[in-house]
Design an enzyme around this catalytic site. Structure first.
Site, PDB file in Angstrom:
ATOM      1  CG  ASP A 170      -1.938  -1.099   1.202  1.00 52.32           C
ATOM      2  OD1 ASP A 170      -2.421  -1.426   0.105  1.00 52.32           O
ATOM      3  OD2 ASP A 170      -2.249  -1.641   2.281  1.00 52.32           O
ATOM      4  NE  ARG A 181      -5.034  -1.873   3.257  1.00 49.40           N
ATOM      5  CZ  ARG A 181      -5.864  -1.721   2.217  1.00 49.40           C
ATOM      6  NH1 ARG A 181      -6.795  -0.781   2.246  1.00 49.40           N
ATOM      7  NH2 ARG A 181      -5.773  -2.508   1.167  1.00 49.40           N
ATOM      8  CE1 TYR A 199       3.124  -6.730   4.519  1.00 55.48           C
ATOM      9  CE2 TYR A 199       2.573  -8.984   5.180  1.00 55.48           C
ATOM     10  CZ  TYR A 199       2.727  -8.017   4.192  1.00 55.48           C
ATOM     11  OH  TYR A 199       2.485  -8.351   2.873  1.00 55.48           O
ATOM     12  CG  ASP A 241      -5.057   3.452   4.605  1.00 48.01           C
ATOM     13  OD1 ASP A 241      -5.663   4.535   4.576  1.00 48.01           O
ATOM     14  OD2 ASP A 241      -4.760   2.834   3.565  1.00 48.01           O
TER      15      ASP A 241
END
Length: 324
Positions: free
Chosen positions: A48, A188, A76, A90
């Protein structure tokens, strides 16, 4: 074949990029294309724009290997901002819901982590590259603010191997976690679901990809939007991973020169199992299914499928993807 060795080394392989925040993955590809003056460039696993971290980029004929190296684990480091949920999940999105955050949110999330490990079901974000009726979901959202069918129809099974809390901030009502997961995981969505599991809402405020099996971001070159073209080229020249090292477990075969016409035309080659040019792996086992095939003194290489023919005690070499 009329390919210079310098072109082979510079323009066929993989580069590990540490992407700066605010850039699309496509922007990274565009910068590499311009720096090398080459069209064949592609990234593995979209990051992203707000995210940072590891973006593997394939260059030249190596772009044909994307299917063979896309299934690895990813790691991550991410932060959840609790109390608000956005439509993009986000910080760039519009706030769609707000809820109070329990003061002991870190303890509550710790108690729920086991529910988010192993094989679980996940609903992806509506702002994602997943396609519905042949069109990416984010295009529908940007055009009309809705998608043709409920997002629940895109529910998928994913695998999370490890999930742990790194730290939390009571005053900012945020918590950072590290996740090791399989292909197709949306962090997310994970942030959203963890928040909902403790009775509140949240979005992913920070996201950094640290690992794409078998590569770590520590070995990547940092690329920001304002990087100089020559500087980027120099970094690529110094850090390019050769194509045969992208998949190190796949053996390499170097054929004699008399096979040049046959292999360069993509034709099948039959080799006796006892042939001295075959690597040791071929002599020890018959389960070899692929190999990088070169021709001695010529700059040509194919990613090839391998099949053992028991009746004739031969290996059938089938060139599939030309690297250079």
């Amino acid at each position: 074949m009329n390919i210079k060795q310098s072109e082979v080394s510079n323009y066929c392989g993989l580069i590990l990029v540490d992407k700066a925040a605010g850039m699309t993955s496509h922007k990274i590809v565009s910068l590499v294309r311009k720096a090398l003056n080459i069209d064949k460039v592609g990234h593995l696993g979209t990051l992203d724009p707000f995210a940072t971290g590891l973006l593997p980029v394939l260059i030249g004929g190596a772009t044909r290997l994307s299917d063979e190296i896309m299934d690895g684990k990813k790691q991550y480091l991410f932060t959840i901002k609790l109390g608000k949920e956005t439509d993009t999940l986000d910080a760039s999105g519009r706030i769609v819901e707000e809820k109070n955050v329990p003061q002991n949110f870190a303890e509550l999330i710790e108690a729920k982590l086991n529910l988010f490990q192993g094989e679980i079901e996940q609903i992806p974000p509506v702002y994602s590259a997943l396609k519905m009726n042949g069109k990416p979901l984010y295009e529908y959202m940007r055009a009309s603010g809705s998608i043709p069918n409920p997002i629940e129809t895109k529910k998928r099974k994913i695998f999370i191997e490890k999930l742990e809390i790194v730290n939390s901030n009571l005053s900012e009502e945020s918590i950072s976690l590290r996740v090791l997961c399989g292909k197709g995981t949306y962090v997310r969505s994970l942030a959203r679901d963890l928040a909902k599991a403790i009775g509140t809402v949240g979005y992913c405020s920070q996201l950094r990809r640290e690992f794409v099996e078998p590569w770590h971001v520590e070995n990547a070159i940092y690329v920001s939007a304002d990087i100089d073209k020559q500087e980027l080229k120099n970094k690529i020249d110094s850090n390019l991973i050769p194509v045969i090292k992208i998949l190190p477990k796949i053996p390499e075969i170097e054929l004699d020169e008399n096979f040049l016409k046959q292999i360069s035309s993509g034709n099948i080659v039959l080799l006796d199992r006892s042939n001295s040019i075959l690597p040791e792996q071929f002599l020890q086992q018959k389960q070899i299914t692929s190999a990088f095939v070169k021709v001695k003194n010529f700059e040509i290489m194919f990613y090839s499928e391998i099949k053992f023919i028991a009746e004739t005690n031969q290996f059938k070499i089938m060139p599939k993807k030309k690297m250079y």
